[in-house]
Scaffold this motif. Sequence first.
Motif, PDB file in Angstrom:
ATOM      1  N   VAL A 645       0.849  -1.251  -0.123  1.00 22.14           N
ATOM      2  CA  VAL A 645      -0.030   0.018   0.037  1.00 22.14           C
ATOM      3  C   VAL A 645       0.890   1.167  -0.054  1.00 22.14           C
ATOM      4  N   ILE A 646       0.899   2.077  -1.200  1.00 21.80           N
ATOM      5  CA  ILE A 646       1.962   2.867  -1.426  1.00 21.80           C
ATOM      6  C   ILE A 646       1.157   4.428  -0.928  1.00 21.80           C
ATOM      7  N   HIS A 647       1.843   5.357  -0.326  1.00 19.84           N
ATOM      8  CA  HIS A 647       1.449   6.703   0.005  1.00 19.84           C
ATOM      9  C   HIS A 647       2.382   7.661  -0.806  1.00 19.84           C
ATOM     10  N   GLY A 648       1.871   8.549  -1.714  1.00 21.00           N
ATOM     11  CA  GLY A 648       2.373   9.313  -2.476  1.00 21.00           C
ATOM     12  C   GLY A 648       1.865  10.047  -3.796  1.00 21.00           C
ATOM     13  N   THR A 649       2.569  10.249  -4.914  1.00 14.35           N
ATOM     14  CA  THR A 649       1.808  10.656  -5.787  1.00 14.35           C
ATOM     15  C   THR A 649       2.428   9.835  -7.133  1.00 14.35           C
ATOM     16  N   PRO A 650       1.331   9.139  -7.644  1.00 15.83           N
ATOM     17  CA  PRO A 650       2.034   8.240  -8.678  1.00 15.83           C
ATOM     18  C   PRO A 650       2.431   8.740  -9.675  1.00 15.83           C
ATOM     19  N   PRO A 651       3.129   7.977 -10.747  1.00 13.02           N
ATOM     20  CA  PRO A 651       3.485   6.768 -10.797  1.00 13.02           C
ATOM     21  C   PRO A 651       4.522   6.360  -9.664  1.00 13.02           C
ATOM     22  N   PHE A 652       4.758   5.008  -9.453  1.00 11.68           N
ATOM     23  CA  PHE A 652       5.706   4.653  -8.299  1.00 11.68           C
ATOM     24  C   PHE A 652       6.524   3.673  -8.898  1.00 11.68           C
ATOM     25  N   GLN A 653       7.855   3.737  -8.189  1.00  8.08           N
ATOM     26  CA  GLN A 653       8.706   2.654  -8.744  1.00  8.08           C
ATOM     27  C   GLN A 653       9.293   2.188  -7.411  1.00  8.08           C
ATOM     28  N   VAL A 654       9.102   0.901  -7.236  1.00  7.63           N
ATOM     29  CA  VAL A 654       9.541   0.065  -6.095  1.00  7.63           C
ATOM     30  C   VAL A 654      11.051  -0.696  -6.155  1.00  7.63           C
ATOM     31  N   TYR A 655      12.023  -0.388  -5.835  1.00 10.37           N
ATOM     32  CA  TYR A 655      13.253  -1.054  -5.844  1.00 10.37           C
ATOM     33  C   TYR A 655      13.485  -2.139  -4.993  1.00 10.37           C
ATOM     34  N   TYR A 656      14.008  -3.348  -5.087  1.00 10.92           N
ATOM     35  CA  TYR A 656      13.951  -4.512  -4.329  1.00 10.92           C
ATOM     36  C   TYR A 656      15.124  -5.191  -4.766  1.00 10.92           C
ATOM     37  N   ARG A 657      15.705  -6.327  -3.775  1.00  7.55           N
ATOM     38  CA  ARG A 657      16.923  -6.987  -4.132  1.00  7.55           C
ATOM     39  C   ARG A 657      16.488  -8.491  -3.773  1.00  7.55           C
ATOM     40  N   THR A 658      17.107  -9.501  -4.711  1.00  5.59           N
ATOM     41  CA  THR A 658      16.811 -10.850  -4.240  1.00  5.59           C
ATOM     42  C   THR A 658      18.218 -11.368  -4.362  1.00  5.59           C
ATOM     43  N   GLN A 659      18.600 -12.342  -3.434  1.00  2.00           N
ATOM     44  CA  GLN A 659      19.791 -13.129  -3.374  1.00  2.00           C
ATOM     45  C   GLN A 659      19.537 -14.492  -3.034  1.00  2.00           C
ATOM     46  N   ARG A 660      20.304 -15.305  -3.669  1.00  2.00           N
ATOM     47  CA  ARG A 660      20.125 -16.958  -3.845  1.00  2.00           C
ATOM     48  C   ARG A 660      21.718 -17.254  -3.133  1.00  2.00           C
ATOM     49  N   ASP A 661      21.381 -17.988  -1.967  1.00  2.00           N
ATOM     50  CA  ASP A 661      22.550 -18.671  -1.195  1.00  2.00           C
ATOM     51  C   ASP A 661      23.798 -17.467  -1.309  1.00  2.00           C
ATOM     52  N   ASN A 662      25.037 -17.766  -1.964  1.00  2.00           N
ATOM     53  CA  ASN A 662      26.145 -16.934  -1.778  1.00  2.00           C
ATOM     54  C   ASN A 662      26.106 -16.074  -3.224  1.00  2.00           C
ATOM     55  N   GLU A 663      25.277 -16.243  -4.069  1.00  2.00           N
ATOM     56  CA  GLU A 663      25.257 -15.784  -5.206  1.00  2.00           C
ATOM     57  C   GLU A 663      25.303 -14.270  -5.201  1.00  2.00           C
ATOM     58  N   PRO A 664      25.876 -13.437  -5.969  1.00  2.00           N
ATOM     59  CA  PRO A 664      25.717 -11.998  -6.308  1.00  2.00           C
ATOM     60  C   PRO A 664      24.123 -11.452  -6.234  1.00  2.00           C
ATOM     61  N   ALA A 665      23.818 -10.601  -5.492  1.00  2.00           N
ATOM     62  CA  ALA A 665      22.532 -10.054  -5.201  1.00  2.00           C
ATOM     63  C   ALA A 665      22.121  -9.341  -6.642  1.00  2.00           C
ATOM     64  N   ARG A 666      20.704  -9.333  -6.740  1.00  2.00           N
ATOM     65  CA  ARG A 666      20.097  -8.925  -8.112  1.00  2.00           C
ATOM     66  C   ARG A 666      19.174  -7.795  -7.539  1.00  2.00           C
ATOM     67  N   GLU A 667      19.263  -6.517  -8.045  1.00  2.00           N
ATOM     68  CA  GLU A 667      18.617  -5.470  -7.878  1.00  2.00           C
ATOM     69  C   GLU A 667      17.630  -5.474  -8.972  1.00  2.00           C
ATOM     70  N   LEU A 668      15.956  -5.306  -8.432  1.00  2.00           N
ATOM     71  CA  LEU A 668      15.094  -5.081  -9.639  1.00  2.00           C
ATOM     72  C   LEU A 668      14.335  -4.036  -9.244  1.00  2.00           C
ATOM     73  N   VAL A 669      13.515  -3.522 -10.306  1.00  2.00           N
ATOM     74  CA  VAL A 669      12.508  -2.276  -9.941  1.00  2.00           C
ATOM     75  C   VAL A 669      11.028  -2.792 -10.566  1.00  2.00           C
TER      76      VAL A 669
END
Length: 1351
Positions: A645-669
């Motif tokens: 549930v996002i508060h602000g003025t659309p449009p919104f971009q959400v930046y998140y990160r996923t990491q599997r085991d010891n592999e380098p993390a991946r940043e997605l939007v």
Amino acid sequence: MSGAKPPPPPTPQPFIPEKYLDIPSQRLYYLSLGLLCQAIKLFDFVQYLFTSDEAASFSYSAKWLSVDLAYLAILSRLRIPRLNYSKAVVILQIASFWFMDGILFGGISLNLAGVRTRSILPSSLLASEGRQDVVATPSPFYFSDLITMISLGLISSTADYDAHLLGQHTVRMSPISTAHLNPDGQTYCLSTPGTSVLIPILLNNTSPSSVQYSLTPLGYTDDVDGDREKGKGGGRGKVEFLELSGKELRAIENARLEELKLTRAYPGAKHEVDDEDYDEYDHEDQDSTSGSALQKTQSLIHIKLSKPGTLRLLHVYDSSNVEARIPYPSDVTVVPCPRAEFVEDPVVQGDNVRCAGDHQDLNFEINIFGVPPMSLKWYKEINGKREYFMVEGIEGNHEEHHPNPDDNADMAESGHQWKRRGGKNVPQELKVPLSVTLDALGSHAYVLETVTDGVGNVIRAGTLPSSNLNNVLRKAGVIAGSGSLSDVDATTTSVVNSRTTRSLTVLRRPTVSFRDCGPGKPAKLLIGSEAPLLISTKDADSLDAPWDVSIKYQPPLDVDEATKNKRYRPWTRSLETQKDKKDLTLRANAPGEYTIMGVKGKYCDGDVLNPETCKVIEMPLPRADIEWKRIHECSGDTGVSASLVIHGTPPFQVYYRTQRDNEPARELVKTFQTSRGEITLQPERSGHYVYTFLQLSDANYKKVDLKGPSIDQIVHPLASADFAQTGTAGRGKKMISSCSGSTVPVDVEFRGNGPWNLEVQIVSPTTSEFIKFPEIVTTRKTLEIPIPKAIDKEGGSFEIDLVSVEDNSGCKRSITVPGISVNVRRVKPTAKFYGKDGKRNITVLEHEPAKLPLRLTGDGPWRIRYGLVGDPESTQRVTVTNPNDQLSVTTKGVYEILQVSDSQCPGSVIADEATYRVDWIPRPHAQLTLDIQATFESYNGSYILPPICEGTDDHADLELTGTFQSSLCRPPFQIMYNVARDNDAGGMKLLDQPTFSSIQHRTRFQLHTADAGRMYYEVKQIGDAAYPLAKHKNSIIPRSERLLFEQEVMMRPSAQFRNRNRITFCLGDTLVPRDPMSSDGLIMLEGKPPFQLRLSVKNLAASEVHTEAIEVPGRSWKMELPSYTFKSIGPHLVTIESVQDSSHCTQAIPDPLSRSIWVDVAETAAIIPFDRRDYFCLGETSRFSLEGTPPWTIGYRVHSKSYSQEAKVSPFSIVQQQPGEFVVTSIAHQNQMCKTAVTDLRYAVHSLPSAQVGHGKRVFQDIHEGDQAEIVFTLVGEPPFTFTYQRAEPSTRKGGKPGRVLETHTVSGVTTNEYSIYSALEGTWTVTFISDRYCRYPPAQADAGSEKATR
């Protein structure tokens, strides 16, 4: 130091510096000017050729001698590099140009071929007798001829008059003298004390030595004359009587001329009233009595006056004390010049800007001075639009008094004190109000233009101080009738502009408002930054800049007192715009309400427009509420989902990160357009995953940190399997083929956690079977699927489907993926060449396609690989669709099938029938037959045939061969060949490229022998029935294989005369050349030397023929027979009988006209006179009859000097031009052949008489009524004389021709050389006829007519 070389002299710099005009441009412009002058000179020369006026020679010569001298002298002064010559070269250039001008325009005459081009007789005399084309004896050389030659025609004794009838005497009656004061009726005024005016006096037929005049002061009313002392002032306030001597008049005139050179304007001229029609040369146009407008009897003098008053001309005397008549009016009034100027007011002190809406009138006051009644012309100019006004009848209150006469003296001494005086023509000073209304925006200008007084003086008061000020000042140069442009300096300009001009500007009131902000449209303020508020200034004049804008700030109402700080305190500020900018930017750093309170410019207060208030709101940072939810299936977690549930003025971009085991993390939007969103994360691989939300962006803020929750989980993805991408797709299923073996390999890909257990179903048309594959540990596995027995034996098709898969955790899932269709074949395709009766070969034309038949088995299409046996590089691939198709080839040889496959399976080639042979039909070729006598040259492969004479028929035999199926080539044959010949450059020239046909294998080839030279023959193409040339145009025999043969064609000898000109000899001459340089009698021979030449000479008068043989070693021979002598006169014919060269070829057929020439044998010449006279006069023609053959050469002697003259026709005429004895000495004919001496032809030549009036000069004599003039005639010649004179009307201009003839008289028997007459009549006396004892001038027309008749 003593041995050092002195420095070279400095190079002279050009007269025009290079910074104004570079050197190449100077050369180009000056040389272009010279070419233009020469072009005009050529045009004048053409005009001179067609003119009949003898004065044209003098005028053209004088003109171009002056132009060329000026051009070369200026060139030397300019010192242009590469055009700068020494003085000697410049003098040589001038002499050369003068010489050319004299040649072109008659200043210099030449003596060409013994004929003088200049005659001492007037050309009018020769023209009257019609004998300008008659030969004349050389004229005697006088000193005047030397002067004429040196001056190139400028000084000539015969330039434009008759040398035998010279002079004229003109008697004129003296007219009445007049002196007219101010002939143009102009008005005059004095601008300031110390200035003066020049009042003209027009004189006619007089040269003044004294001028007397009076000067009456302005306003003088006393009718009784006071004491008069001539030449003195007469006291203050009294009439002055003055006198100017001739010396003073000349001094005034010289000063006036010097001033005219500087100002280029006539003092006292009247200005034009309208500024648009005014021209700086109006003064010169109005002065009709100056310069070239005066008649010859008129002259102009001036009286210089420096104080006001009425000038009256009293007397004008000449050097003989004769008084000139003075016509009415004889006086002119000079007054102080009128003037008009503004009175000092605030505008001139700098208060010249007004604002719109003030609604106030502006009052000016004008000070006007001059003789009433006066008129004032002024205009107002608003924004470039000008409107003129005229105020007339300006004068005082009529309560004027007559001043003391002494007051005029004070006025003369102090010009600015002329005011409030009574009497006639007394100046007044008045003040006139001027009210204007400022009802328009922009620039306003009020200009006093001209003021006119009661006398008629029009004076320019001033103009706008704008870009045309220089032009206006130039037009206003004569401010008061005697001033000039040189009197107007910068100080005067500033005074004129300030006293006669009022300029001011009406500015619009500025208006301001907020831009892009207002009610319902607040400005956004981000946290930690400033919001730019744009304040726009509208309808503002740049002259009013800069503007001060008052701004008020009010914080938001919801801010409580506790949170108020310095940022939220209300304030009021004044902001100023930058230079040259009308917009203002306010940086708002706090939310609240900003209001524009007012605006003020440099001069004007402004108004505030809507929107006047701008509300600023502070935008909050975006944030998000995140809720995690795990996804659990079968044996464990398979992923996670997040609800946002996002508060602000659309449009919104959400930046998140996923990491599997010891592999380098991946940043997605991920982007969301609404306030709610969901993210589902289900990885395909198992492992330990960590999910973290990093940042959030909306329309206002970028990448705001999120302090949201993170989640980690162990992911176990579900098992799945699918066929790998093998085979071809058909109806949603993959298809594979099986050509051999009992199993089919199939690739399967797995996902999930292994090992996997796979269940597969095999479906045939009649049965169905399940097969299990346990413990598969790799993600890609090749499964060997057994073929059902019934299909494996007979062939057919079946399907393979995946049923289920189970992973290591025991989780079993059904699989719904498309299956695989398997097509099983048990028969292989085959390929072979087809040949009837086992013959697999074909014969075709060269490079034509050959069709090789195929026999194929299997399912098409088939892919075949084939090539030539023994040539691996010739291998080719082809795809065919017909089992009975053909291979198309264009190269000969043995072809072999190497490989075959059909649409499903590879096949085999039948070995016994895998080859096919292709042969070509051979082309025909040609060669010389064995019985041809030819020599072969190996260096160029050519056969050399025996040489032959020109024009003799010859041939060569060719044999055409070629093998085809053990037989010769097939007729008919076509042969194309090249024919060439040597050229003069050492190469060969292609003459022809013919084609001939033959139906036999042995054919005859015709050779070209018509022209001499070395002939070359080359066989280029041969065609037969199989290879016709019409279809094989591009099939050319290679150059190295062509048949080439050549032959030398020898030229036949020939001889002919170079020209057919008749040759002349005298009686008794031998036949040898008279002129070694002449080409007459030259014989040209062709062939191979040496030559044997046989000539014959035929005497037609005696019918005798002489023949002689000569050996000539070269190719030309000048006819020379010293053994032959001409024994009789008349024509002789010389003929070339025969010629032979060293090649022993027979002679070519000669041209009858060029093989013979005529020889004339002549007798001696003679000359016989027409007239048996003892003497001739100069200019008369002597005529003689000539005997012999033209042209003739006549020798004669004049004054012991011998001359010769050529005559082409008989009779011969010669004009006598020298007095004395004329003797004919010899005559020859036929180009000075057979010359004969003459001893009995001699004549006496007498000079022509001449007459002069006034000793040969132009005499002009003025007499009064009752007087007489003596006209003297001088006669030259042998008395007694008879002459004729006439009186004509005198010319209206000096040097012109007399007018109508009034009377004519003839006087005879005059024995003296001088004769006089007296006359009291007006006219011009000239002599028209003179005769003495022997001759007369001009000669009678009857004599000339008889001469023409005799000729």
